[in-house]
Design an enzyme around this catalytic site. Sequence first.
Site: not given
Ligand code: ARG
Length: 461
Positions: A157-158, A285, A292, A324, A327
């Site tokens: 611990t520590h 080394k 890391e 958008q 993603k």
């Molecule tokens: N490329 C857009 C996205 O990934 C798709 C949806 C677009 N919808 C719109 N009404 N412009 O969110």
Amino acid sequence: MNKKKAWSGRFTEPTHPLVEKFNASLGFDRRLYRHDIAGSLAHAEMLGRQGIIPKKDAAAIVTGLKKIELEITSGSFKFDDADEDIHMAVERRLKTIIGPAGGRLHTARSRNDQVATAFRLFMRDSVDETIAQIRRLQKSLYNKAVEHLDTIAPAYTHLQPAQPIRLAHWFLAYFEMLGRDAERFIDMRKRINVLPLGSAALAGTNFPIDREWVAKKLGFDSISKNSLDAVGDRDFVAEFLFACSMTGVHLSRISEELIIFTTNEFGVMELPDAFCTGSSIMPQKKNPDVPELVRGKTGRLAGNLVSLLTTMKGLPLAYNKDLQEDKEPVFDSFDQLVIMLELMADIISALKVDTAKLSKRAGEGYMTAVDVADRLVMKGVPFRDAHEIVGRLVRACVEKGVDFGGLDIRELSAIDRRLLGIKPGKITPQNSADGKNTPGGAARRRISARLKEIGREMKKW
Ligand code: ARG
């Protein structure tokens, strides 16, 4: 550039070239093509079955979409940024291949529910892959625990020597953490696996669609219950990014310990050369770059979570183009986490442990002090008094430069006569660990029982 857009009807001037570039998500969302096409195939078939579009058009759409999928997979598909995103790119190509019937695919659908559907399908696959990789790492931790059931080691611990344990207990600590990570992914899967398609832009559709049929076709567990919610929320994305971050944090902590334990100063573990790199200037080394980088990339995973939460905060319902931005954090966290998990599993399997040095270290640093105190307590001494007595015992040993076995009877009784019946020097690190015979404790019995239990659990994975 500036080809006719699918939505160009009400516009009088072409899109500004920079807007085209700024607006486009095709550069990254082309990765969703299989999932987008799967959603479209189910939608088209449903439209045909329901008599919303002619059956022969539905059949032509299906054939066209399958061809497009092959084109994209083989690399012959020509992407054009003017298409904005993967959804428009596929639709444009569909019309080229099958003619005007292609224009019927988007009946009773909006890109808003289309993208939510494709993304949920993608994330369902990502969750499954992540769970598989976590399980793989858990297996290597389990194997190491089996291998080191009888390796006595110091625990900290520590980062100061605390109590002796069996090294298996250390491997299994990470096994348990990753088990909870896997559970988080398993649990979120049912919230991800909900069909948004049929919500259209935000309100649903005027056509008699069959959402249940589409859900079944695509393997969704259920259908969304509110169209505004279905196209406007991304809580499942935040959940995924949190679970990735949390898993990353666990991996980062293993990494940190590996980095420490493989230092020259600790020197109780060794990473195989295949996981290390050298220095461009210092020939001696061998650097632990992989742990890391795992530690470093964890910052990025947390950043992706914060990025998504910040994007969502304050968004009015329903869909906004801000979404958008959901993603790339997912693609990045998923890609990074999978390789982190894969590498960590390989590192753990190949890890070399200096068991002799570890057990020697477990005998240093007065790590059986609690056991000495507990034995006094078992003889009727209140714990606080026992703590005080053992504290003085440690001080006397430190001053003399010896461990508990290094004081003679006279010295022991000068500290407290009650120590004479205990024989502090006789308590070995192994006795100490095995004394912790409570559920979840470090005793050999408890660890082997847990190993057996895990053996049974793993059969269900
Ligand atoms: N490329 C857009 C996205 O990934 C798709 C949806 C677009 N919808 C719109 N009404 N412009 O969110």
